[in-house]
Design an enzyme around this catalytic site. Structure first.
Site, PDB file in Angstrom:
ATOM      1  N   LYS A 184       0.853  -1.087   0.018  1.00  0.00           N
ATOM      2  CA  LYS A 184       0.199  -0.260  -0.090  1.00  0.00           C
ATOM      3  C   LYS A 184       0.765   1.260   0.195  1.00  0.00           C
ATOM      4  O   LYS A 184       0.743   2.261  -0.696  1.00  0.00           O
ATOM      5  CB  LYS A 184      -0.749  -0.068   1.266  1.00  0.00           C
ATOM      6  CG  LYS A 184      -2.100  -1.041   1.127  1.00  0.00           C
ATOM      7  CD  LYS A 184      -2.995  -0.742   2.394  1.00  0.00           C
ATOM      8  CE  LYS A 184      -2.431  -0.806   3.599  1.00  0.00           C
ATOM      9  NZ  LYS A 184      -1.872  -2.058   4.073  1.00  0.00           N
ATOM     10  N   GLU A 208       1.650   7.028  10.469  1.00  0.00           N
ATOM     11  CA  GLU A 208       2.297   6.186  11.155  1.00  0.00           C
ATOM     12  C   GLU A 208       3.657   5.869  10.718  1.00  0.00           C
ATOM     13  O   GLU A 208       4.672   5.570  11.787  1.00  0.00           O
ATOM     14  CB  GLU A 208       1.559   4.412  10.338  1.00  0.00           C
ATOM     15  CG  GLU A 208       2.294   3.129  11.124  1.00  0.00           C
ATOM     16  CD  GLU A 208       1.606   1.849  10.640  1.00  0.00           C
ATOM     17  OE1 GLU A 208       1.197   1.328  11.498  1.00  0.00           O
ATOM     18  OE2 GLU A 208       1.222   1.955   9.173  1.00  0.00           O
ATOM     19  N   ARG A 217      11.915   5.182   1.059  1.00  0.00           N
ATOM     20  CA  ARG A 217      11.449   4.433   0.407  1.00  0.00           C
ATOM     21  C   ARG A 217      11.300   5.090  -1.098  1.00  0.00           C
ATOM     22  O   ARG A 217      11.495   4.159  -2.139  1.00  0.00           O
ATOM     23  CB  ARG A 217      10.007   4.184   0.744  1.00  0.00           C
ATOM     24  CG  ARG A 217       9.800   3.127   2.020  1.00  0.00           C
ATOM     25  CD  ARG A 217       8.476   3.130   2.498  1.00  0.00           C
ATOM     26  NE  ARG A 217       8.490   1.818   3.486  1.00  0.00           N
ATOM     27  CZ  ARG A 217       7.915   0.919   3.160  1.00  0.00           C
ATOM     28  NH1 ARG A 217       6.971   0.597   2.134  1.00  0.00           N
ATOM     29  NH2 ARG A 217       7.584  -0.071   4.190  1.00  0.00           N
ATOM     30  N   GLU A 352     -15.315  -1.259   8.861  1.00  0.00           N
ATOM     31  CA  GLU A 352     -16.264  -0.037   8.805  1.00  0.00           C
ATOM     32  C   GLU A 352     -16.779   0.296   7.307  1.00  0.00           C
ATOM     33  O   GLU A 352     -17.108   1.218   6.863  1.00  0.00           O
ATOM     34  CB  GLU A 352     -15.918   1.231   9.353  1.00  0.00           C
ATOM     35  CG  GLU A 352     -15.147   0.848  10.755  1.00  0.00           C
ATOM     36  CD  GLU A 352     -15.846   0.159  11.773  1.00  0.00           C
ATOM     37  OE1 GLU A 352     -17.023   0.132  11.794  1.00  0.00           O
ATOM     38  OE2 GLU A 352     -15.035  -0.322  12.687  1.00  0.00           O
ATOM     39  N   LYS A 387     -15.038  -0.216  -7.096  1.00  0.00           N
ATOM     40  CA  LYS A 387     -16.219   0.908  -7.077  1.00  0.00           C
ATOM     41  C   LYS A 387     -15.511   2.051  -7.994  1.00  0.00           C
ATOM     42  O   LYS A 387     -14.396   2.470  -7.662  1.00  0.00           O
ATOM     43  CB  LYS A 387     -16.559   1.435  -5.629  1.00  0.00           C
ATOM     44  CG  LYS A 387     -17.460   2.685  -5.884  1.00  0.00           C
ATOM     45  CD  LYS A 387     -17.825   3.122  -4.571  1.00  0.00           C
ATOM     46  CE  LYS A 387     -19.032   4.270  -4.676  1.00  0.00           C
ATOM     47  NZ  LYS A 387     -19.454   4.936  -3.453  1.00  0.00           N
TER      48      LYS A 387
END
Length: 414
Positions: A184, A208, A217, A352, A387
């Protein structure tokens, strides 16, 4: 009047809020505050810095309530809470205007439809959301007859993904979700740097990971350096890699990526920081990326996690529309994925999921079969568009190097 003082104090601290607030002088209740705000607007219009000194030397201190009063306003400044103070001030103004309308309506015997119209106009005086169909139609009247530039979104440079979405669109909220270790963060950084190279202003809120970790990265994926070697570049990088090091740094500097890595940030704080960046880089439209959804802090701790996430996703969608830019947010998937034979994510795997599915314009799941099979020769990453409010759904493919974090769209020159 405390809300008015907080608004003025924050404006003294961050001058761009004077115009961004959209306030009118008449919306202040205190006569002294009206004069102070009018003075601020005049200084700002003249291109001058608005602070304690310029206010008192340009205008009469007595009209501004005195030197100590202006200085005291700074103690009320709270830029991160500016939107809250502004809304509190406007609530008082709306109530004041409502009482005035009702008083005049009673004296002049207004018909009920006029009363309702006047009250509706008060509800939100900062932004007009009214459009006439005739005006909207005139905007597109010549479209079939005059060639116009097609404005694409910010492309991810991943072939089929860009075809399906036409790039990340202004005003849209995109959720990129996956289980841990699927890539991700690397996909987010890939999107960010390409947005920067396309002239956008990528703004990353990392709740985070530290800014230095994200920097490393980016260096690894862009320069194709192994992350293991990045731990000690002096000893572990080859001569050719060291030769590529400076070139990679120069290339990444062109992206103008901005990092905010404090944990427990609220959406309100993010909005304030985005506003500041917009004024620092006036020629670049923002592109907001957040890592990740459930780490965003909610000020309403009394509600359930589901309600918190629901409120946050609505605020993120509102932020995308407010700044007319893409907002891309990473999200974790529930462990239910691991219990199935086919571990490709489904909408129900979103934590959720109800509120996220409702508010997001685009939802993209990441999946790597190699994560489960441990096949080192399999570098395929699937980007499953489940979606897409304004386009088709489907799967795009990329080559993912887990050692460098590089993402390359298959069938493109990315």
């Amino acid at each position: 009047m405390i809300a008015e003082k907080a608004v003025l104090g924050s404006m003294l601290k961050e001058n761009y809020l004077i115009l961004d607030s959209g306030l009118a002088v008449s919306q202040f209740a205190d006569p002294v505050h009206k004069i102070i705000f009018q003075s601020m607007k005049e200084l700002r219009a003249a291109g001058k810095t608005v602070d304690f000194v310029t206010l008192l030397t340009t205008f009469s201190p007595q009209d501004l309530g005195g030197a100590n009063y202006v200085k005291d306003l700074m103690t009320y400044a709270h830029v991160e809470k500016f939107d809250d103070h502004l809304e509190a001030m406007l609530d008082v103004w709306r109530e004041r205007e409502k009482q005035n309308v009702l008083h005049v309506a009673a004296l002049e015997n207004w018909p009920i439809d006029r009363v309702m119209s006047e009250l509706d106009a008060i509800h939100d005086n900062r932004v007009s959301d009214h459009s006439k169909i005739s005006d909207l139609l005139m905007d597109v009247y010549e479209d079939p007859f005059v060639e116009k530039e097609i404005v694409d979104g910010a492309h991810a440079v991943i072939g089929k993904l860009d075809e399906m979405t036409n790039g990340f669109q202004d005003g849209e909220l995109t959720i990129v979700a996956a289980r841990p270790s699927m890539g991700k963060s690397d996909v987010m950084l890939h999107i960010a740097k390409h947005a920067g190279w396309q002239g956008r202003l990528p703004i990353i809120f990392s709740l985070e990971m530290s800014d230095t970790s994200l920097r490393d990265r980016l260096l690894a994926s862009t320069g194709r350096f192994s992350r293991l070697r990045m731990r000690d570049p002096y000893r572990m990088l080859s001569g050719s890699q060291k030769g590529n090091w400076v070139k990679t740094i120069g290339r990444l500097a062109e992206t103008n990526i901005q990092f905010f890595d404090r944990s427990r940030q609220t959406v309100a704080e993010m909005r304030m920081k985005v506003r500041k960046m917009i004024h620092e880089y006036p020629g670049r439209k923002p592109f907001i990326l957040i890592d990740y959804l459930t780490l965003i802090h909610s000020e309403d701790t009394s509600s359930t996690k589901h309600l918190e996430v629901s409120q946050i996703t609505k605020e993120l969608k509102g932020m995308a529309r407010e700044f007319d830019c893409p907002v891309v947010t990473l999200a974790q998937l529930s462990r239910a994925v691991e219990q199935r034979h086919d571990k490709r994510p489904l909408m129900s795997d979103l934590r959720e999921s109800g509120s996220i599915e409702e508010d997001a314009d685009v939802i993209i799941f990441l999946y790597r079969d190699a994560y489960y099979t441990k096949d080192d020769n399999d570098n395929i990453m699937e980007l499953i568009v489940s979606k897409n409010r304004n386009g088709p759904v489907g799967t795009a493919y990329a080559a993912y190097n887990k050692y460098t974090g590089e993402v390359v769209g298959i069938g493109t020159n990315s």
